[in-house]
Design a protein around this motif. Structure first.
Motif, PDB file in Angstrom:
ATOM      1  N   VAL A   1      49.299  36.865  54.969  1.00  0.00           N
ATOM      2  CA  VAL A   1      48.214  37.441  55.742  1.00  0.00           C
ATOM      3  C   VAL A   1      48.824  38.265  56.877  1.00  0.00           C
ATOM      4  CG1 VAL A   1      46.147  36.973  57.129  1.00  0.00           C
ATOM      5  CG2 VAL A   1      46.743  35.454  55.220  1.00  0.00           C
TER       6      VAL A   1
ATOM      7  N   ASP B   1      49.281  35.496  46.947  1.00  0.00           N
ATOM      8  CA  ASP B   1      48.393  36.541  47.466  1.00  0.00           C
ATOM      9  C   ASP B   1      49.092  37.312  48.566  1.00  0.00           C
ATOM     10  OD1 ASP B   1      46.492  35.557  45.766  1.00  0.00           O
ATOM     11  OD2 ASP B   1      45.014  35.058  47.309  1.00  0.00           O
TER      12      ASP B   1
ATOM     13  N   THR C   1      47.920  39.900  51.321  1.00  0.00           N
ATOM     14  CA  THR C   1      46.618  40.345  51.810  1.00  0.00           C
ATOM     15  C   THR C   1      46.652  40.837  53.252  1.00  0.00           C
ATOM     16  OG1 THR C   1      45.962  38.155  52.642  1.00  0.00           O
ATOM     17  CG2 THR C   1      45.524  38.620  50.310  1.00  0.00           C
ATOM     18  N   ARG C   2      45.557  41.484  53.630  1.00  0.00           N
ATOM     19  CA  ARG C   2      45.249  41.891  55.009  1.00  0.00           C
ATOM     20  C   ARG C   2      46.379  42.664  55.685  1.00  0.00           C
ATOM     21  NH1 ARG C   2      40.582  40.276  57.231  1.00  0.00           N
ATOM     22  NH2 ARG C   2      39.344  38.756  56.061  1.00  0.00           N
TER      23      ARG C   2
ATOM     24  N   HIS D   1      43.704  42.599  49.819  1.00  0.00           N
ATOM     25  CA  HIS D   1      42.735  41.563  50.208  1.00  0.00           C
ATOM     26  C   HIS D   1      41.415  41.674  49.444  1.00  0.00           C
ATOM     27  CE1 HIS D   1      40.904  38.533  52.694  1.00  0.00           C
ATOM     28  NE2 HIS D   1      39.945  39.361  53.063  1.00  0.00           N
TER      29      HIS D   1
ATOM     30  N   TYR E   1      38.994  46.441  52.242  1.00  0.00           N
ATOM     31  CA  TYR E   1      40.016  46.301  53.289  1.00  0.00           C
ATOM     32  C   TYR E   1      41.012  47.459  53.174  1.00  0.00           C
ATOM     33  CZ  TYR E   1      42.681  43.816  56.824  1.00  0.00           C
ATOM     34  OH  TYR E   1      43.293  43.467  58.000  1.00  0.00           O
TER      35      TYR E   1
ATOM     36  N   ASP F   1      45.088  47.871  53.460  1.00  0.00           N
ATOM     37  CA  ASP F   1      46.006  47.599  52.352  1.00  0.00           C
ATOM     38  C   ASP F   1      46.443  48.871  51.628  1.00  0.00           C
ATOM     39  OD1 ASP F   1      46.352  44.843  52.610  1.00  0.00           O
ATOM     40  OD2 ASP F   1      44.463  44.419  51.588  1.00  0.00           O
TER      41      ASP F   1
END
Length: 390
Positions: free
Chosen positions: A196, A217, A219-220, A243, A247, A250
């Motif tokens: 994250v 994952d 993400t963000r 994400h 979003y 990314d």
């Protein structure tokens, strides 16, 4: 009859020579691998050839390639060597000697190793501090059966040779953060490793399986990530890059997926890409159910010199685009020098130039011929290390 007998004797002699050669202590791993007909990939050649790898553990940080680049910020002056001796866990007041104490409480350059084989059941997600290396080489280290790993607003992190499986979702709660201070943490899905807003992350030689949500994952706004030499198996949703469709941060995401083994029994997302760019090279795909590689919201993918072995029955097509729109939401998918077996097929974007990774000198590597992929990924996942050979 005599000829067959002689051939049998000769075969046994050759086999004996090969076995003896492999266990001869004064040969390097590279020399032994050459004799046995194995081929090490570019990352493994960098450190597995060293019979003194246990004494030279930080050498590993110089071996990464792809978007993570060299992890030399994790070593050098001020490096703290920390050994996990206690498999217990406390999410708020971790004891010295536990994994959480080394990964979350201690700040600065920390190289974490383990005293022995361990099964660690985390009570809450482990938030890893910047400049931390978790190095499980030499022991069977498993994080399983509850919460797993999160890299939250952190940078320069290596996760190496850890088995992570049966991760479960977590209700909101209090946990010690990556800055060593207690913080609230919201609902967490059951992922093995979740990034994250993280950057410069190298995830290498781990075995991930059987998690409630996904295995990995990114993400963000996370970026500059290399995912290499891992074994992903027994999972529905394997790897998510990006994400969600809304979003837009990314769009700057850059991920290298290299020398990994996918399967058996992986369903989809190897990876699924939203926005951003992924260079997926020299990976071994052993079947899928829904698809192997998918995308939405205009990602860019360069699939290069991978080996795709389609399942014996069911869907042979490797790719999937949201709304089946190849030229809009589905983004650009290009296949370069991939090998397709058992009827596998790849629907590539028509027209347009293949976007290059544009690696720096610290990131660049030579992509091997796809014919070598089985050999290059033979050691994917957690390594079984002896005293001199890993």
């Amino acid at each position: 009859m005599a000829s067959k007998h002689n051939n049998s004797i000769l075969g046994r002699i050759v086999l004996a020579i090969l076995i003896a050669s492999f266990f001869t202590p004064n040969l390097t791993y590279a020399e032994k691998s050459k004799i046995m007909g194995f081929e090490m990939n570019a990352i493994d050649k960098c450190w597995r050839s060293d019979p003194e790898w246990r004494k030279n553990r930080p050498q590993l940080a110089t071996c990464s390639v792809g978007y993570a680049g060299k992890m030399t910020n994790n070593i050098g002056e001020g490096l703290i060597h920390y050994k996990v001796i206690d498999p217990s866990d406390d999410a708020i007041n971790p004891k010295p000697g536990t994994l959480r104490y080394g990964a979350s409480v201690i700040q600065g350059k920390v190289w974490i190793t383990f005293e022995r084989d361990m099964l660690i059941q985390l009570v809450k997600p482990l938030l890893i501090s910047s400049f931390t290396t978790i190095d499980g080489r030499g022991f069977d280290v498993q994080i399983a059966n509850n919460a797993c790993l999160m890299i939250f607003k952190a940078t320069n992190i290596i996760i190496h040779s850890i088995g992570i499986h049966h991760c479960k979702s977590q209700a909101p709660g209090i946990v010690i953060g990556p800055n060593g201070k207690v913080m609230p943490l919201g609902q967490v899905d059951g992922d093995a490793i979740r990034l994250v807003s993280a950057s410069k992350i190298w995830i290498d030689h781990n075995t991930l399986s059987n998690c409630e949500d996904g295995l990995l994952d990114v993400t963000r706004g996370s970026t500059d990530v290399t995912i290499s030499n891992n074994w992903f198996k027994f999972q529905d949703k394997v790897m998510l890059l990006g994400h969600d469709d809304g979003y837009v941060r990314d769009q700057n995401m850059k991920v290298t997926v290299l020398y990994n083994h996918f399967g058996p029994n992986c369903n989809q997302r190897m990876p699924r890409i939203r926005h951003g760019y992924a260079h997926v090279a020299n990976n071994f795909y052993l079947g899928w159910l829904q698809y192997a590689i998918g995308g939405s919201t205009e990602p860019s993918l360069k699939s290069e010199a991978n080996l795709f072995v389609a399942p014996t029955s069911g869907r042979k097509e490797i790719t999937w685009r949201k709304d089946n729109n190849q030229n809009r939401n589905g983004g650009e998918f290009h296949s370069i020098n991939d090998i397709f077996e058992n009827g596998a097929s790849f629907i590539a974007t028509k027209g347009g130039k293949v976007r290059k990774p544009n690696y720096t000198k610290e990131q660049v590597f030579i992509v091997a011929d796809a014919k070598s992929v089985r050999s290059l990924t033979r050691a994917s996942g957690v390594l079984r290390c002896g005293k001199t050979i890993c």
